[in-house]
Scaffold this motif. Structure first.
Motif, PDB file in Angstrom:
ATOM      1  N   LEU A 171       0.827  -1.212   0.000  1.00 21.14           N
ATOM      2  CA  LEU A 171       0.000   0.000   0.000  1.00 21.14           C
ATOM      3  C   LEU A 171       0.858   1.256   0.000  1.00 21.14           C
ATOM      4  O   LEU A 171       0.528   2.244  -0.654  1.00 21.14           O
ATOM      5  CB  LEU A 171      -0.927  -0.007   1.214  1.00 21.14           C
ATOM      6  N   SER A 172       1.971   1.208   0.737  1.00 19.93           N
ATOM      7  CA  SER A 172       2.879   2.353   0.752  1.00 19.93           C
ATOM      8  C   SER A 172       3.446   2.621  -0.634  1.00 19.93           C
ATOM      9  O   SER A 172       3.544   3.772  -1.082  1.00 19.93           O
ATOM     10  CB  SER A 172       4.005   2.104   1.753  1.00 19.93           C
ATOM     11  N   ASN A 173       3.827   1.554  -1.347  1.00 20.12           N
ATOM     12  CA  ASN A 173       4.319   1.712  -2.719  1.00 20.12           C
ATOM     13  C   ASN A 173       3.247   2.324  -3.608  1.00 20.12           C
ATOM     14  O   ASN A 173       3.536   3.193  -4.454  1.00 20.12           O
ATOM     15  CB  ASN A 173       4.753   0.361  -3.285  1.00 20.12           C
ATOM     16  N   ALA A 174       1.993   1.877  -3.440  1.00 18.95           N
ATOM     17  CA  ALA A 174       0.896   2.410  -4.252  1.00 18.95           C
ATOM     18  C   ALA A 174       0.660   3.890  -3.951  1.00 18.95           C
ATOM     19  O   ALA A 174       0.426   4.694  -4.857  1.00 18.95           O
ATOM     20  CB  ALA A 174      -0.378   1.608  -4.006  1.00 18.95           C
ATOM     21  N   VAL A 175       0.741   4.247  -2.678  1.00 18.86           N
ATOM     22  CA  VAL A 175       0.535   5.649  -2.293  1.00 18.86           C
ATOM     23  C   VAL A 175       1.597   6.537  -2.925  1.00 18.86           C
ATOM     24  O   VAL A 175       1.311   7.615  -3.453  1.00 18.86           O
ATOM     25  CB  VAL A 175       0.558   5.787  -0.759  1.00 18.86           C
ATOM     26  N   ARG A 176       2.849   6.071  -2.898  1.00 20.85           N
ATOM     27  CA  ARG A 176       3.952   6.921  -3.343  1.00 20.85           C
ATOM     28  C   ARG A 176       4.134   6.942  -4.851  1.00 20.85           C
ATOM     29  O   ARG A 176       4.568   7.948  -5.405  1.00 20.85           O
ATOM     30  CB  ARG A 176       5.255   6.450  -2.681  1.00 20.85           C
ATOM     31  N   HIS A 177       3.820   5.835  -5.523  1.00 24.20           N
ATOM     32  CA  HIS A 177       4.234   5.724  -6.922  1.00 24.20           C
ATOM     33  C   HIS A 177       3.111   5.457  -7.928  1.00 24.20           C
ATOM     34  O   HIS A 177       3.258   5.781  -9.098  1.00 24.20           O
ATOM     35  CB  HIS A 177       5.269   4.594  -7.062  1.00 24.20           C
ATOM     36  N   ALA A 178       1.999   4.852  -7.503  1.00 28.64           N
ATOM     37  CA  ALA A 178       1.064   4.301  -8.482  1.00 28.64           C
ATOM     38  C   ALA A 178       0.196   5.353  -9.165  1.00 28.64           C
ATOM     39  O   ALA A 178      -0.191   5.191 -10.314  1.00 28.64           O
ATOM     40  CB  ALA A 178       0.163   3.260  -7.813  1.00 28.64           C
ATOM     41  N   ARG A 179      -0.145   6.435  -8.443  1.00 28.99           N
ATOM     42  CA  ARG A 179      -1.109   7.424  -8.953  1.00 28.99           C
ATOM     43  C   ARG A 179      -2.399   6.711  -9.378  1.00 28.99           C
ATOM     44  O   ARG A 179      -2.932   6.934 -10.469  1.00 28.99           O
ATOM     45  CB  ARG A 179      -0.516   8.233 -10.108  1.00 28.99           C
ATOM     46  N   ALA A 180      -2.882   5.850  -8.500  1.00 23.06           N
ATOM     47  CA  ALA A 180      -4.042   5.019  -8.813  1.00 23.06           C
ATOM     48  C   ALA A 180      -5.330   5.710  -8.385  1.00 23.06           C
ATOM     49  O   ALA A 180      -5.341   6.584  -7.519  1.00 23.06           O
ATOM     50  CB  ALA A 180      -3.927   3.669  -8.113  1.00 23.06           C
ATOM     51  N   SER A 181      -6.426   5.296  -9.014  1.00 24.56           N
ATOM     52  CA  SER A 181      -7.750   5.766  -8.601  1.00 24.56           C
ATOM     53  C   SER A 181      -8.538   4.648  -7.931  1.00 24.56           C
ATOM     54  O   SER A 181      -9.621   4.875  -7.414  1.00 24.56           O
ATOM     55  CB  SER A 181      -8.536   6.280  -9.818  1.00 24.56           C
ATOM     56  N   ARG A 182      -7.972   3.430  -7.951  1.00 22.23           N
ATOM     57  CA  ARG A 182      -8.631   2.300  -7.299  1.00 22.23           C
ATOM     58  C   ARG A 182      -7.594   1.260  -6.893  1.00 22.23           C
ATOM     59  O   ARG A 182      -6.635   1.002  -7.625  1.00 22.23           O
ATOM     60  CB  ARG A 182      -9.670   1.657  -8.222  1.00 22.23           C
ATOM     61  N   ILE A 183      -7.791   0.691  -5.710  1.00 21.00           N
ATOM     62  CA  ILE A 183      -6.937  -0.390  -5.220  1.00 21.00           C
ATOM     63  C   ILE A 183      -7.832  -1.479  -4.647  1.00 21.00           C
ATOM     64  O   ILE A 183      -8.776  -1.183  -3.910  1.00 21.00           O
ATOM     65  CB  ILE A 183      -5.955   0.107  -4.143  1.00 21.00           C
ATOM     66  N   GLU A 184      -7.546  -2.717  -4.999  1.00 18.22           N
ATOM     67  CA  GLU A 184      -8.292  -3.855  -4.463  1.00 18.22           C
ATOM     68  C   GLU A 184      -7.345  -4.744  -3.678  1.00 18.22           C
ATOM     69  O   GLU A 184      -6.277  -5.115  -4.162  1.00 18.22           O
ATOM     70  CB  GLU A 184      -8.945  -4.656  -5.594  1.00 18.22           C
ATOM     71  N   VAL A 185      -7.734  -5.085  -2.461  1.00 15.21           N
ATOM     72  CA  VAL A 185      -6.957  -5.953  -1.582  1.00 15.21           C
ATOM     73  C   VAL A 185      -7.751  -7.237  -1.363  1.00 15.21           C
ATOM     74  O   VAL A 185      -8.934  -7.188  -1.007  1.00 15.21           O
ATOM     75  CB  VAL A 185      -6.682  -5.268  -0.227  1.00 15.21           C
ATOM     76  N   VAL A 186      -7.113  -8.370  -1.599  1.00 20.65           N
ATOM     77  CA  VAL A 186      -7.752  -9.665  -1.380  1.00 20.65           C
ATOM     78  C   VAL A 186      -6.856 -10.500  -0.480  1.00 20.65           C
ATOM     79  O   VAL A 186      -5.658 -10.655  -0.747  1.00 20.65           O
ATOM     80  CB  VAL A 186      -7.989 -10.418  -2.710  1.00 20.65           C
ATOM     81  N   VAL A 187      -7.421 -11.022   0.605  1.00 23.34           N
ATOM     82  CA  VAL A 187      -6.723 -11.966   1.476  1.00 23.34           C
ATOM     83  C   VAL A 187      -7.452 -13.300   1.366  1.00 23.34           C
ATOM     84  O   VAL A 187      -8.617 -13.414   1.756  1.00 23.34           O
ATOM     85  CB  VAL A 187      -6.705 -11.482   2.935  1.00 23.34           C
ATOM     86  N   ASP A 188      -6.778 -14.299   0.815  1.00 25.03           N
ATOM     87  CA  ASP A 188      -7.391 -15.601   0.544  1.00 25.03           C
ATOM     88  C   ASP A 188      -6.692 -16.665   1.385  1.00 25.03           C
ATOM     89  O   ASP A 188      -5.507 -16.978   1.162  1.00 25.03           O
ATOM     90  CB  ASP A 188      -7.262 -15.928  -0.946  1.00 25.03           C
ATOM     91  N   ALA A 189      -7.400 -17.204   2.370  1.00 26.43           N
ATOM     92  CA  ALA A 189      -6.840 -18.227   3.246  1.00 26.43           C
ATOM     93  C   ALA A 189      -7.252 -19.626   2.823  1.00 26.43           C
ATOM     94  O   ALA A 189      -7.156 -20.571   3.625  1.00 26.43           O
ATOM     95  CB  ALA A 189      -7.273 -17.972   4.689  1.00 26.43           C
ATOM     96  N   ALA A 190      -7.713 -19.789   1.581  1.00 31.18           N
ATOM     97  CA  ALA A 190      -8.167 -21.096   1.103  1.00 31.18           C
ATOM     98  C   ALA A 190      -7.387 -21.550  -0.125  1.00 31.18           C
ATOM     99  O   ALA A 190      -7.867 -22.361  -0.909  1.00 31.18           O
ATOM    100  CB  ALA A 190      -9.663 -21.037   0.769  1.00 31.18           C
ATOM    101  N   VAL A 191      -6.172 -21.019  -0.325  1.00 24.56           N
ATOM    102  CA  VAL A 191      -5.405 -21.362  -1.521  1.00 24.56           C
ATOM    103  C   VAL A 191      -4.541 -22.588  -1.258  1.00 24.56           C
ATOM    104  O   VAL A 191      -4.279 -22.959  -0.118  1.00 24.56           O
ATOM    105  CB  VAL A 191      -4.513 -20.180  -1.970  1.00 24.56           C
ATOM    106  N   ARG A 192      -4.096 -23.190  -2.335  1.00 29.97           N
ATOM    107  CA  ARG A 192      -3.112 -24.272  -2.261  1.00 29.97           C
ATOM    108  C   ARG A 192      -1.897 -23.827  -3.057  1.00 29.97           C
ATOM    109  O   ARG A 192      -2.008 -23.449  -4.225  1.00 29.97           O
ATOM    110  CB  ARG A 192      -3.691 -25.570  -2.819  1.00 29.97           C
ATOM    111  N   LEU A 193      -0.746 -23.837  -2.433  1.00 34.54           N
ATOM    112  CA  LEU A 193       0.476 -23.365  -3.060  1.00 34.54           C
ATOM    113  C   LEU A 193       0.932 -24.335  -4.139  1.00 34.54           C
ATOM    114  O   LEU A 193       0.492 -25.492  -4.172  1.00 34.54           O
ATOM    115  CB  LEU A 193       1.563 -23.190  -2.000  1.00 34.54           C
TER     116      LEU A 193
END
Length: 460
Positions: free
Chosen positions: A327-349
Motif C-alpha cells: 500500500l505504501s508503494n501504491a501511495v507513493r508511486h502508483a497514482r491510482a484511482s482504485r486499489i483492491e486488496v484480497v486476502v485468501d486463506a483457502a489457496v493451495r500453493l
C-alpha cells in the motif's frame, strides 16, 4: 684514522643496509594499515546508512531487516539475523537477510540455552563453529560455522541480538571484525531507540489529530445532522402529498443511519491501540483505512476463507507488513484511482501445501522501467523466509476500475478474487518473481500502464 676515513666512501654497503631494511618493512605494514582503515570506513559508512534508513520513517519490523541486511554485507557472513526477547525469557528470530532464509524466521532460542544469559546481560558471544559448539542449542545451529552474536544495547537496555553467522568451514572472524561489529551493533541500537522515539512522536501527533477530528464530528457534524433531521420531521408532518411525506421519511431514516455511522467512526477514532482487536481481518481493514487517508479514496478489501482462524500469528504479522509495504508503494508511486486488496486463506500453493495469499492490485501507472524495487524485494524476503514467494504482474485497467466491481468490504471474493488470483494456485505464477537479486529493476515495467498487482503468499 686517515685510512678509516678514506675507506668509508669505498664501503657503501654499511650506510645502505639500514634504508634497505626499512624499505622492505614499509610495503608490508602500509597495505595492512590501509586495509584496516578501509574496513573501518566501510563499517562507519554502514552505521551511517543504517541510521539514515531507520530515521527515514520505516516501521519497526522493516528497521530490523535493514540492520540485518547491512550487518550481513559488512561482516561478509552468510546471514544477518535479528532476535528479540520473548515473554518466556528466550529469543525469537524476527528479521532475516540470508542466501537461504527458509526455516530461519520464527525460530525460538530456549531461555535455558547457555548463550541467552550473557547476551541479555549485554555481553557479545563469539563462536568458532556454531554446529559443534555446546552453547549453540537451537534447531538451526548446524547450518552455520563462525558466528558473532552482538547485543543491540542502549544504556542498560538490551533491545535484541544481532547475529552474523558464516557458513561452515569459513574463516573465523578476526579481532578487528569483532570490534567493528560490536561498535556497529551499539550504533544500530542507538538508531533503533531514536527511530522508536520518532515513531512515538508521530503516533502521538496522529492520536491528537484523531481526537480533534472526533470532537469536530461529535460537536459539529452530528449536531447539524440531528438538526436537519428535526427540520425534515417537521416538514413531514406538514406535508399533504403522501409521496412527499414518504420520501421525507426515508430521508430522515437515512440521516439517522448516517448519525449512527458517524458515531461508530468517532468510537474508532477514540479507540487506543491497546483496545483495538487483534484479529487478522481487523488488522487488514485498519491498514486499508490508514492508507485511504493518503490515497484520498478507500481501497476495497475482500476476504476468502476463515482468515482469522487459519492464519497463524507469525504469518499474519508478516502478511500485515507485506500489505503495508504494498500500500505504501501504491501511495507513493502508483497514482491510482482504485486499489483492491484480497486476502485468501483457502489457496493451495504450487508445492501442494495449504497457504494464504495476499493480492494488492491497482489501476495506476505500473512500475516504471529502471525504477527502484527495494520495496518489492522486501516483500520477497518476507515470503521466502516463511517458505513462500512474492510475484508481481499487471493490475487493474482503468476500465475495470471504473465499473465499481469488488467494492464490498468483506464479500466472498467472487468478483475481485477471481480477477486477482482465484485461489487455485495459478494466480501467483502469472506474475514475475520478485527478489531475483539482479537489482537493476529494468524488468519491472510489467505494469505497462495497466496498473500493478503484487501477490504475496506463504504456507499456513
Amino acid at each position: 684514522m686517515a685510512a678509516t676515513a678514506a675507506s668509508e666512501p669505498n664501503e657503501p654497503a654499511t650506510p645502505t643496509a639500514v634504508p634497505a631494511t626499512t624499505s622492505v618493512a614499509e610495503p608490508t605494514t602500509e597495505p595492512m594499515d590501509e586495509s584496516a582503515a578501509r574496513q573501518r570506513e566501510r563499517w562507519i559508512d554502514g552505521s551511517v546508512a543504517v541510521t539514515t534508513s531507520l530515521l527515514s520513517g520505516n516501521d519497526a519490523e522493516d528497521a530490523l531487516v535493514v540492520v540485518a541486511e547491512k550487518a550481513r554485507r559488512l561482516a561478509g557472513s552468510t546471514a544477518g539475523i535479528v532476535l528479540l526477547p520473548t515473554d518466556e525469557g528466550g529469543l525469537e528470530i524476527v528479521a532475516v537477510d540470508a542466501e537461504e532464509p527458509e526455516g530461519l524466521l520464527g525460530t525460538v532460542v530456549s531461555p535455558d540455552a547457555p548463550i541467552v544469559s550473557p547476551l541479555m546481560h549485554g555481553h557479545p558471544v563469539f563462536v568458532e563453529d556454531s554446529a559443534t559448539d555446546s552453547r549453540m542449542t537451537s534447531s538451526i545451529s548446524h547450518r552455520f560455522g563462525p558466528s558473532m552474536m552482538l547485543p543491540l544495547r542502549s544504556g542498560k537496555r538490551v533491545l535484541g541480538i544481532l547475529t552474523t553467522p558464516r557458513e561452515r568451514g569459513a574463516r573465523p572472524f578476526t579481532d578487528t571484525e569483532r570490534t567493528l561489529a560490536t561498535q556497529f551493533a551499539a550504533q544500530a541500537a542507538l538508531a533503533l531507540v531514536l527511530a522508536e522515539a520518532q515513531r512515538d512522536r508521530e503516533r502521538l501527533a496522529v492520536y491528537e489529530d484523531r481526537d480533534r477530528i472526533a470532537r469536530d464530528l461529535h460537536d459539529l457534524v452530528i449536531q447539524r445532522l440531528f438538526a436537519t433531521g428535526m427540520m425534515l420531521e417537521g416538514a413531514q408532518r406538514k406535508a399533504v402529498v403522501p409521496v412527499v411525506r414518504e420520501k421525507i421519511g426515508k430521508a430522515v431514516d437515512e440521516l439517522d443511519a448516517t448519525i449512527q455511522e458517524v458515531r461508530t467512526a468517532i468510537f474508532a477514532l477514540q479507540q487506543g491501540p491497546a483496545e483495538a482487536p487483534s484479529g487478522l481481518r481487523t488488522r487488514v481493514l485498519r491498514e486499508v483505512g490508514t492508507a485511504a487517508v493518503s490515497l484520498g479514496f478507500q481501497p476495497s478489501a475482500t476476504f476468502v476463507g476463515a482468515v482469522d482462524a487459519r492464519v497463524g500469528e507469525l504469518t499474519g504479522k508478516n502478511l500485515i507488513a507485506a500489505l503495508r509495504e504494498a500500500l505504501s508503494n501504491a501511495v507513493r508511486h502508483a497514482r491510482a484511482s482504485r486499489i483492491e486488496v484480497v486476502v485468501d486463506a483457502a489457496v493451495r500453493l504450487p508445492d501442494g501445501r495449504e497457504g494464504v495469499r495476499l493480492t494488492v492490485a491497482d489501476d495506476g501507472v505500473g512500475i516504471p522501467e529502471g525504477g527502484r524495487c527495494s520495496g518489492l524485494r522486501n516483500l520477497a524476503r518476507r515470503a521466502e523466509a516463511l517458505g513462500g514467494s512474492s510475484t508481481y504482474g499487471p493490475g487493474l485497467s482503468r476500465a475495470e476500475s471504473g465499473d465499481g466491481a469488488g467494492a464490498g468490504g468483506d464479500g466472498d471474493g467472487a468478483s475481485s478474487g477471481a480477477r486477482l488470483g482465484d485461489g487455485d494456485g495459478d494466480g501467483a505464477s502469472s506474475g514475475a518473481r520478485l527478489g531475483d537479486g539482479d537489482g537493476d529493476g529494468a524488468s519491472l515495467g510489467a505494469g505497462g500502464g495497466a496498473g500493478t498487482a503484487v501477490v504475496w503468499e506463504a504456507p499456513l
